[in-house]
Design a protein around this motif. Structure first.
Motif, PDB file in Angstrom:
ATOM      1  N   ASP A  82       0.810  -1.218   0.000  1.00  0.00           N
ATOM      2  CA  ASP A  82       0.000   0.000   0.000  1.00  0.00           C
ATOM      3  C   ASP A  82       0.843   1.268   0.000  1.00  0.00           C
ATOM      4  O   ASP A  82       0.378   2.336   0.382  1.00  0.00           O
ATOM      5  N   ARG A 103      -3.891  -5.661  -1.611  1.00  0.00           N
ATOM      6  CA  ARG A 103      -4.690  -4.618  -0.946  1.00  0.00           C
ATOM      7  C   ARG A 103      -5.984  -4.354  -1.712  1.00  0.00           C
ATOM      8  O   ARG A 103      -6.677  -3.381  -1.434  1.00  0.00           O
ATOM      9  N   TRP A 156      -6.742  -1.108   0.453  1.00  0.00           N
ATOM     10  CA  TRP A 156      -6.347   0.270   0.146  1.00  0.00           C
ATOM     11  C   TRP A 156      -7.265   0.809  -0.938  1.00  0.00           C
ATOM     12  O   TRP A 156      -7.428   0.179  -1.990  1.00  0.00           O
TER      13      TRP A 156
END
Length: 533
Positions: A73, A469, A476
């Motif tokens: 991320d 992610r 994210w």
């Protein structure tokens, strides 16, 4: 309710990932770092990191491209070239540390002297003894923790193989740990022992100033360049789709790729073992040093003489200096052997290379005790996320028998696939397995109905860390957008100042092509299923 306190040993790549993972899960981390700065071996100093493990040489460039070596991320800055130097990588770690405010959880200039189980503990608590770095550790301080993450890395004690006659050799003997620049080797004859990345880098660089460099290897080496055709990073070829390619195809492709870079037989590098199972060297310069005669490949050393070495082929060389680029021995002097033994194949007792299987309470995790075919950051980050969830009770480990059986099968698989190694070799299969355990492995079929182009890139494109992610805990929000542009962004620092962006029309065309390809793939799968029925 009291937050669980977690001790993290080391503030290198693994340690930083562990601190952040603990914070994400509501744990209270305290990281002990024996130096004055973060980064571990990426923290370069001219005098080296004495008694603190491996050190960088001044010219070192990463062997892994930036998009494959970043945290999931936190991408590299757009001004970073495709292959960052050690200075740029350390700056990236500093930016990561600042972005997530990790520094305040790190206690610098502090060495961990001993880790022991808390007396009478029923929940797996630990007592950590620390002392000021550089002292003998007799005046230690005690701290109580609910859990431990060992993040001290794998590059501890320099490994120095024994050779007959070495004690009589009158030249200078050093280990690659102390190598910084080639200046002091000017005009000398140098023997470099080893077949790994460090051996290749040092031999190639010393070859610029030395009179002659002999590169001694037990069984030759397969050499791969960092870049493929059109200067595309080689590691961007790693994709989930390739996991389904027959192994013999992959093996032959790797051999062909290496031989297209340098003909092994012509330069004394011929190796009997397979590059797929027994490792290789990533180097762009050693081929020209060999071709120019500045470096000469030699077989293993039979014995040392007073003035040089004798090789197993019977040839002799007088040498001013010998550099052992022979790696490191794993060492955890602060852990008792009943907790985690510091010896060869210690990973045989670790469930999925993280949790010691013999513990009743799994409150200790070993992060980063692996050798990855790619960047370390994505691997240790997933290990740390998994460990933090186990400590917090979010994710459960299987029973003791199941873990032991997994360790046995895992050992057989790795030995057959990668050959016996001091450290376990991991690849995309391993990271996807850990990601599956914590619910963050990208699912092609879930993504295909939501975003076909992203699904296609995730499966057929480079396996970027940002894929972990896209969904699941602590996803994210910018992951999908970045995953689509990561390949394009690889060259953001090398486009001669030109500002280039993908237009909306380009994206639409790419998305349409992706949808058509996905439909075609689904149709093919349907036909295969029908034929089997």
């Amino acid at each position: 309710m009291e937050r669980k306190r977690v001790a993290i040993i080391g503030a290198g790549v693994s340690g930083l990932a562990a601190v952040k993972a603990c914070l994400e899960e509501g744990l209270e981390p305290t990281c002990f770092e024996q130096s004055e700065e973060i980064g571990g071996l990426w923290h370069y100093t001219d005098d080296g990191r004495q008694k603190q493990g491996a050190s960088m040489y001044k010219s070192l460039i990463s062997n892994v491209s930036r998009e494959m070596s970043c945290f999931s991320d936190f991408p590299f800055d757009k001004h970073t070239p495709p292959y960052p130097s050690h200075t740029q990588f350390h700056q990236y770690l500093q930016q990561y540390c600042n972005r997530f405010d990790l520094r305040k959880y790190i206690t610098f200039n502090t060495q961990v002297v001993k880790v022991q189980r808390a007396e009478g503990s029923v929940e797996g608590e630990w007592v950590v003894h620390t002392a000021d770095a550089g002292t003998d550790g007799t005046e230690s301080r005690q701290h109580m923790f609910h859990a431990i993450m060992v993040c001290s890395g794998t590059y501890h004690q320099p490994h120095m193989p024994s050779f007959a006659g070495l004690e009589n050799y009158q030249g200078t003997v050093t280990h690659s740990q102390s190598y910084r620049t080639p200046d002091r080797f000017r005009g000398k004859t140098v023997v470099v022992i080893g077949a790994g990345n460090s051996a290749g880098d040092i031999a190639a660089e010393v070859g610029l100033t030395a009179s002659k460099v002999y590169l001694s290897m037990r069984d030759g080496v397969w050499i791969f360049p960092r870049l493929t055709r059109s200067a595309r990073p080689l590691d961007l070829s790693i994709s989930r789709a390739l996991l389904n390619v027959p192994e013999f195809v992959t093996r032959n492709y790797l051999k062909m790729l290496s031989r297209s870079h340098i003909n092994q037989v012509n330069y004394g590098l011929d190796r009997t073992k397979d590059p797929f199972t027994h490792g290789f060297m990533v180097n762009d310069e050693i081929a020209f040093r060999l071709a120019s005669g500045k470096v000469l490949a030699k077989p293993d050393i039979a014995e040392f003489t007073r003035t040089g070495v004798k090789f197993v082929d019977g040839s002799n060389v007088d040498a001013d200096e010998v550099i052992f680029a022979t790696g490191y021995d794993v060492s955890f002097p602060f852990l008792d052997s009943d907790i985690h033994p510091s010896e060869l194949h210690v990973y045989q007792e670790l469930y999925k290379l993280v949790f010691p299987v013999h513990m009743k309470k799994h409150t200790l995790a070993v992060i980063g005790e692996i050798r990855n075919r790619g960047g370390a950051s994505p691997v240790v980050e997933l290990q740390a996320r998994w460990a933090a969830q186990v400590f917090q009770g979010i994710t459960q480990l299987p029973d003791h028998h199941t873990m032991l059986e997994h360790v046995r099968r895992d050992r057989q698989y790795r030995d057959s696939r990668f050959g016996p190694n001091k450290l376990p070799v991991v690849d995309l299969r391993y990271t996807d397995d850990i990601a599956r355990d914590i619910g963050v492995k990208p699912s092609f079929w879930r993504l295909v109905f939501r975003d076909p182009s992203l699904a296609f890139l995730t499966y057929f494109g480079p396996a970027f860390p940002v894929h972990y992610r896209l969904e699941g805990r602590h996803s994210w929000s910018g992951a999908a957008e970045y995953a689509k542009t990561a390949l394009f962004n690889t060259y953001s620092a090398t486009r001669a100042g030109r500002v280039q962006t993908r237009s909306s029309s380009q994206l639409k065309v790419n998305s349409l092509i992706t949808v058509l390809l996905v439909c075609l793939m689904v149709a093919v799968l349907a036909v295969i299923v029908m034929i089997k029925i």
